[in-house]
Design a protein around this motif. Structure first.
Motif, PDB file in Angstrom:
ATOM      1  N   GLU A 133      10.254  11.298  12.640  1.00  0.00           N
ATOM      2  CA  GLU A 133       9.973  11.474  10.836  1.00  0.00           C
ATOM      3  C   GLU A 133       8.638  12.564  11.061  1.00  0.00           C
ATOM      4  N   CYS A 134       8.762  13.294   9.871  1.00  0.00           N
ATOM      5  CA  CYS A 134       8.065  13.824   9.301  1.00  0.00           C
ATOM      6  C   CYS A 134       7.212  13.166   8.077  1.00  0.00           C
ATOM      7  N   ILE A 152      14.326  13.533  -9.148  1.00  0.00           N
ATOM      8  CA  ILE A 152      14.520  13.720  -8.503  1.00  0.00           C
ATOM      9  C   ILE A 152      16.580  13.607  -8.467  1.00  0.00           C
ATOM     10  N   GLU A 203       8.745   5.168  -2.611  1.00  0.00           N
ATOM     11  CA  GLU A 203       8.152   5.876  -4.251  1.00  0.00           C
ATOM     12  C   GLU A 203       8.784   4.992  -4.904  1.00  0.00           C
ATOM     13  N   TRP A 224       2.292  12.407  -6.862  1.00  0.00           N
ATOM     14  CA  TRP A 224       1.026  10.998  -7.765  1.00  0.00           C
ATOM     15  C   TRP A 224       1.748   9.692  -6.541  1.00  0.00           C
ATOM     16  N   TYR A 225       2.779  10.169  -5.527  1.00  0.00           N
ATOM     17  CA  TYR A 225       3.138   8.839  -4.129  1.00  0.00           C
ATOM     18  C   TYR A 225       1.782   9.188  -3.254  1.00  0.00           C
ATOM     19  N   TYR A 242       1.054  -1.299  -0.138  1.00  0.00           N
ATOM     20  CA  TYR A 242       0.150   0.058   0.382  1.00  0.00           C
ATOM     21  C   TYR A 242       0.712   0.731   0.428  1.00  0.00           C
ATOM     22  N   HIS A 273      16.972  16.429   8.229  1.00  0.00           N
ATOM     23  CA  HIS A 273      15.309  16.119   7.961  1.00  0.00           C
ATOM     24  C   HIS A 273      15.379  15.667   7.007  1.00  0.00           C
ATOM     25  N   GLU A 289      -1.531   8.444  -4.492  1.00  0.00           N
ATOM     26  CA  GLU A 289      -1.774   6.956  -4.242  1.00  0.00           C
ATOM     27  C   GLU A 289      -1.492   6.023  -3.030  1.00  0.00           C
ATOM     28  N   VAL A 290      -1.160   6.949  -2.216  1.00  0.00           N
ATOM     29  CA  VAL A 290      -0.287   5.989  -0.532  1.00  0.00           C
ATOM     30  C   VAL A 290      -1.731   6.541  -0.108  1.00  0.00           C
ATOM     31  N   ASP A 311       7.662  17.305  -3.273  1.00  0.00           N
ATOM     32  CA  ASP A 311       8.563  17.696  -2.786  1.00  0.00           C
ATOM     33  C   ASP A 311      10.236  16.820  -2.893  1.00  0.00           C
ATOM     34  N   LEU A 312      11.313  17.049  -2.211  1.00  0.00           N
ATOM     35  CA  LEU A 312      11.798  16.252  -1.595  1.00  0.00           C
ATOM     36  C   LEU A 312      11.455  14.409  -1.080  1.00  0.00           C
ATOM     37  N   ARG A 313      10.613  14.683  -0.144  1.00  0.00           N
ATOM     38  CA  ARG A 313      10.418  13.324   0.252  1.00  0.00           C
ATOM     39  C   ARG A 313       9.450  12.771  -0.530  1.00  0.00           C
ATOM     40  N   ALA A 314       8.741  13.201  -1.252  1.00  0.00           N
ATOM     41  CA  ALA A 314       7.386  12.266  -2.073  1.00  0.00           C
ATOM     42  C   ALA A 314       7.203  13.486  -3.379  1.00  0.00           C
ATOM     43  N   THR A 315       6.370  12.511  -4.442  1.00  0.00           N
ATOM     44  CA  THR A 315       5.876  13.837  -4.968  1.00  0.00           C
ATOM     45  C   THR A 315       4.024  12.927  -5.053  1.00  0.00           C
ATOM     46  N   LEU A 354       6.095   1.484  -5.301  1.00  0.00           N
ATOM     47  CA  LEU A 354       4.698   1.749  -5.478  1.00  0.00           C
ATOM     48  C   LEU A 354       4.809   2.250  -6.855  1.00  0.00           C
ATOM     49  N   ASN A 411       6.617   1.269   1.674  1.00  0.00           N
ATOM     50  CA  ASN A 411       7.790   0.950   2.796  1.00  0.00           C
ATOM     51  C   ASN A 411       7.978  -0.684   3.188  1.00  0.00           C
ATOM     52  N   ILE A 438       2.744   7.597   7.142  1.00  0.00           N
ATOM     53  CA  ILE A 438       3.175   7.020   6.373  1.00  0.00           C
ATOM     54  C   ILE A 438       4.614   8.519   6.696  1.00  0.00           C
ATOM     55  N   GLY A 439       5.958   7.474   6.058  1.00  0.00           N
ATOM     56  CA  GLY A 439       6.886   8.056   6.273  1.00  0.00           C
ATOM     57  C   GLY A 439       8.329   7.056   6.164  1.00  0.00           C
ATOM     58  N   THR A 440       9.525   7.869   6.088  1.00  0.00           N
ATOM     59  CA  THR A 440      10.362   7.282   5.673  1.00  0.00           C
ATOM     60  C   THR A 440      11.182   6.160   6.770  1.00  0.00           C
TER      61      THR A 440
END
Lengths: 774, 287
Positions: free
Chosen positions: B195-196, A772, A752, B272-273, A631, A688, B276-277, B266-270, A755, A634, B188-190
């Motif tokens: 985590e933000c 990127i 990403e 689209w992502y 989903y 961050h 989708e999530v 942004d840097l952390r995700a598109t 997915l 991860n 949801i994060g890495t």
């Protein structure tokens, strides 16, 4: 029969653990010298520009500013492995790290404020940010300090290696697989940021550097060359180091800059990086594109590998450009291989330049190789464990490159992790639903007894025992957190029967300690341990003579135990401190001191990169189980089974620490860590957005040491420091591929990318690269 | 980074400081403020430090007749340790529990998380799913109440006027007929800590004895300029029996939630992502 040891093999906590956790350790950041100034560096605003003019007038007027230097104010040589790196830049800015000017001021705040008052006029140029673009005829020459040696103006370094009959082995192959792998920039992210305190004494004309270098003697030499002074007029003192991981192998411009500020001002100067500066201006793991073609015969025997690597060198050449020394070992010699052809080219770009980083190119190589082994097994419809076991390296093997495996735990490592992880059952478990599990295998080969890349790979030791029975080890090797001080103390305690708290290690001062090539290549316990054992043997000869005299025995056979020297003949004992006192204070009045220089038996490789480059070799295998959330993309690493041929476990506690730390660095490389760049600028210079993993992300790590007792190593031990990180990304990628049926060709494997690939799975099975990260 | 600090110790000192200072920022836990000022220093800035104000309503938690009072200075750690929050408003507990690190949770406050108005504010997102009401106080000492759905105006923008401070908020008590609460914060994060949120989904669904949904709040984070309440998705659920929700209805619910998302790349995700999530985890609510 296995010898029983009193100290070796025991879990002894790190010698410096207490001062570190109680905040008593003195790091470079804690140093305050009388009358000290604070330095700060102005870096370019643009990664590719002409520096038209630098106006210092406003900055010089700021109260508290003592000195400002630019390239025009100093007479210095370039630094770097190829001497292609000016300390301060003039005319051209070629990289976002470029140092334009440096300020020394009464406070750090004033120094930073002064930087803002320096006016630099730039003419911005179009930079080259892709190594393949840099190779085009139309590309501008990026680094003007070398050139002409290679066919292309932007090639910094090239390596070519081959063994065996490649064309014949291609014909012998039942299957051939070719893939292109792309590897990211990863940064060391040391807990302590880069730091230096320089103190030039204008009366004595001596320079003292309080530096975190990993290679103090090479540093002394390189610094002297840069500053045009005598190496012996430089004294390097190493405060406690908050992380190295290879980042401190090169000298970096801020270090000679700090020395120059001190020489100009005749006052001590300190430069400390902020965390952001650390991300921007400290080295990285070399990014590269690996084209790998490999073959296998119908029985599953590996036939050949053909490798072509393009490395993004960045604007200047560091030790990072030499990683192919290690990369080619993995490709030529990990698993038995009949033929290999290897080419690697480091290409200048306007990106940040790499340095050395734990594993030294091996994680990149192993990722590509172990992925392709999975693909070859699939072509053959062969079990992925079986193909590895069939081709595993073996004892007595001399590889095509000339590496000699006098001991070899490769097969034991593989068998251990395959069995302990329940690999065969888990591999075949069919997955349904949201979460999908997978398991992957990978192995690695790395130098385990130093690496002869410099004229000497040796280490000196001076050993003394004082009249109170305390022992001082003055060793050339240094401690950067890896635990070598503890291991050396354990060796002395084992051999001399002295308690650990009566053993002192002196290893931080080049004016005092004997020569050593430095901390790298997982070499310290091996090389410094052997050096210490050599010194102990010499010292014992002296002590034995005096003990025999005191115990009135003619036999020189003694046991050292419990601070006593015990005659093996008469079983009478004399206290060690008494023997030393008698040596010192009675005729012929001799010191209880010895020195020894150990040089490993390894060879310097020939111009074709052939030869037995290390005293011994380490092997490891990992079986890693992951759970992928379909989903979110991860990946959760569940269990890591790691078996490593460590030769002999010297200290289980410290070894476990190296294994766990290395593995977490490997998991970060596999899944999350990437320094993102766009048009030469770093997009995530902070924790961050630079995703280092945390304790909460740590999987279950199951470690199985494999003891092969190598005759070259101290007590049979091999180097262990780099190995745990090397196969981790490869095994994780293989596990994810097993879980999802996807090909994985680049790192890190971000949610990403997963997915995206899942959503495209029906059309293609290749993971897309995040745009990127290009 | 230089600024002056004033440390009001009472409500009246606080109001006086607001009236007196011109260029000022409030500092609660200062976990975001210090980062911001480091990056972008403000000349002659005064930080009105709220952490010394002694006022039990400002700093405390309290069960009221029909609601639960949460003082603006309540720390994430306090929320994590509070039994009632854990039992009745699990979504809030989880949002606080997964916030940053142990150290940050000791000082980061509910008020700070709201007033920073980050699109990825975890506590703010949970409070939106709980339909909280914000209690404001102006420099004249006058109280006013605004629903959390009206509190955020954009990225780092709230309806707070310069002379107003967030004093606390009230969360409506779960309904009397509620038998079971499905209350969760999905982050949801890495990384699994520090985590933000890349995307977050907060929901608080109250179900009666028969399984009928009698209350529902759903909010999304890191998917739009502000945390957003998916009101039509909440409305869609009211009256449905939780045991009889069809696959088609789950899809419909997910689509309704995603319709509130206007994510960025942004840097952390598109973008689209993120969409989708959000769609995937929205479908998972009743799994």
């Amino acid at each position: 029969m296995k010898k029983e040891y009193n100290v070796i093999g025991k879990s002894i906590p790190k010698h410096d653990a207490h001062i570190r956790v109680t905040g008593k350790a003195i790091y470079g950041h804690d140093i305050i010298l009388p009358n000290m100034l604070y330095g700060a560096i102005l870096r370019t605003l643009h990664p590719s520009a002409i520096i038209e003019s630098i106006d210092l007038s406003e900055a010089k007027k700021l109260p508290g500013v003592v000195c400002i230097i630019t390239a025009d104010d100093v007479d210095v040589n370039n630094i770097g492995y190829k001497r292609d790196h000016p300390i301060l830049k003039k005319g051209d800015a070629n990289c976002i790290r470029d140092e334009i000017a440096a300020v020394a001021a009464e406070t750090k705040e004033i120094a930073i404020q002064a930087l803002q008052l320096i006016k630099v006029k730039y003419t911005v140029r179009t930079g080259v940010y892709d190594a393949f673009d840099a190779l085009k005829e139309s590309a501008p020459q990026i680094n003007k300090f070398i050139g002409g040696k290679f066919e292309n103006k932007n090639i910094a370094e090239k390596f070519h290696y081959e063994h065996g009959n490649l064309e014949q082995e291609k014909k012998n192959s039942a299957h051939i697989v070719s893939r292109r792998f792309t590897l990211p920039r990863m940064t060391h992210a040391c807990m302590a940021t880069s730091n230096i305190t320089a103190h030039f004494n204008s009366v004595e004309k001596k320079l003292t550097l309080y530096s975190s270098t990993q290679v103090p003697f090479l540093y002394q030499r390189d610094m002297a060359h840069a500053l045009k002074i005598n190496p012996s007029d430089i004294r390097v003192i190493q405060p406690v180091i908050g992380g190295g991981f290879g980042s401190k192998l090169d000298i970096h411009p801020f270090e000679p800059i700090c020395a120059l500020l001190s020489m100009k001002t005749d006052r001590p100067v300190q430069i400390l990086y902020s965390r952001e500066e650390e991300f921007i201006a400290s080295p990285i793991r070399q990014p590269m594109v690996i084209d790998l073609t490999a073959g296998v015969d119908k029985n599953g025997n590996f036939t050949f590998r053909e490798i072509n690597i393009i490395k993004d060198n960045g604007a200047y050449t560091s030790w990072g450009a030499t990683t192919p020394f290690v990369i080619m070992q993995a490709f030529s010699s990990l698993y038995q291989l009949k033929a290999c052809k290897f080419d690697a080219t480091a290409v200048y770009t306007n990106n940040v330049f790499a340095g050395s980083f734990r594993g030294y190119g091996n994680p990149q190589a192993t990722f590509a190789l172990e992925r392709v082994i999975d693909l070859l097994a699939e072509k053959l419809d062969m079990d992925k464990a079986e193909i590895r076991l069939l081709n595993a390296n073996k004892k007595g093997e001399i590889t095509g490159q000339g590496l000699y495996f006098d001991t070899c735990g490769h097969k034991d490592c593989l068998e251990t992790v395959i069995s302990k992880s329940n690999y065969h059952t888990k591999r075949l478990t069919k997955q349904t639903g949201r979460f999908k599990n997978g398991i992957g295998l990978a192995s690695m080969l790395h130098v385990g007894g130093g690496a002869k890349i410099y004229r000497s790979d040796g280490c000196g030791t001076i050993l003394k025992i004082d009249p109170y029975g305390y022992c001082t080890i003055i060793t050339g090797s240094n401690e950067i957190g890896q635990g070598s001080e503890t291991v050396l103390a354990m060796i002395a305690s084992e051999e001399l029967g002295i308690e650990l708290d009566k053993i002192k290690i002196i290893n931080t001062d080049t004016d005092v300690k004997p020569w050593d090539v430095g901390v790298h290549a997982s070499r310290t316990s091996f090389v410094a341990g052997n050096s210490l054992l050599g010194a102990i043997t010499i010292l014992k000869e002296k002590l034995n003579k005096k003990a025999a005299e005191l115990l009135h025995t003619s036999s020189l056979a003694f046991d050292y135990s419990d601070t006593k020297i015990i005659s093996l003949e008469t079983h009478e004992a004399v206290a060690l401190d008494k023997v030393v006192r008698e040596m010192h204070f009675s005729s012929p009045n001799e010191l209880a001191i010895a020195n020894y220089f150990y040089e490993p038996s390894s060879q310097f490789q020939d111009k074709n990169f052939k030869g037995n480059v290390s005293g011994t070799y380490a092997f490891a295998s990992q079986a890693i189980e992951v759970e992928v959330d379909t989903y979110t993309g991860n990946i959760r690493v569940l269990d890591i089974h790691v078996a490593q041929d460590v030769g002999k476990v010297l200290n289980p506690l410290l070894l476990g620490g190296q294994i766990e730390g290395g593995i977490m660095q490997g998991v970060g490389y596999a899944l999350t860590e990437e320094l993102l760049m766009q048009e030469g600028k770093i997009l995530n210079p902070n924790f961050h957005n630079y995703k280092m993993l945390t304790a909460a992300d740590t999987p279950n790590i199951h470690f199985y040491p494999i003891e092969t007792i190598d005759k070259e190593g101290p007590y049979g031990a091999k180097g262990v420091g780099e190995a745990p990180l090397i196969p981790t990304a490869a095994a994780i990628a293989n596990a994810v591929s097993n879980a999802l049926g996807l090909e994985i060709l680049d790192l890190p494997i971000t949610p990403e990318k997963i997915l995206q690939a899942l959503s495209l799975q029906k059309q293609t099975t290749t993971l897309k690269t995040n745009p990127i990260s290009k | 980074m230089e600024f002056n600090i004033v440390n009001p110790k009472t409500k009246s000192e606080l109001l006086r400081a607001i009236r007196k200072e011109t260029t000022f920022r409030f500092g609660a836990g200062c976990t975001d403020l210090l980062m911001e000022l480091k990056k972008k220093p403000v000349e002659n800035l005064v930080v009105i430090n709220l952490s010394f104000v002694v006022d039990s309503r400002f700093t405390g938690l309290k069960k009221l007749a029909k609601s639960f009072w949460l003082g603006a200075m309540t720390t994430a750690h306090t929320m994590v340790m509070n039994e009632q929050i854990k039992n009745d408003f699990n979504v809030l507990y989880e949002s606080a529990h997964n916030l940053a690190s142990t150290q940050i949770r000791q000082v980061a406050t509910m008020g700070g998380n709201l007033c920073t108005a980050s699109p990825s504010g975890d506590i703010a997102c949970a409070l939106m799913a709980l339909d909280a009401s914000c209690h404001l106080l102006n420099d004249a000492g006058v109280n006013s109440v605004v629903n959390i759905h009206d509190f955020f105006l954009g990225v780092r923008k709230t309806i707070l006027k310069k002379n107003e401070v967030l004093y606390g908020l009230t969360i409506p008590t779960n309904k009397k007929q509620t038998k079971t609460v499905y209350s969760k914060f999905i982050k949801i994060g890495t990384r699994r800590s520090m985590e933000c949120s890349v995307v977050s989904l907060a929901y608080h669904i109250q179900v009666n004895e028969e399984g009928v949904i009698i209350g529902a709040g759903i909010a999304i984070g890191a998917s739009a300029p502000t945390v957003r309440s998916a009101l039509s998705a909440s409305g869609f659920l009211i009256g449905k029996n939780i045991h009889l929700i069809t696959e088609k209805e789950k899809e419909e619910l997910a689509c309704k939630i995603v319709s509130y998302a206007e994510p960025i790349t942004d840097l952390r995700a598109t973008a689209w992502y993120r969409k989708e999530v959000l769609l995937n985890i929205s479908k998972s609510i009743f799994e």
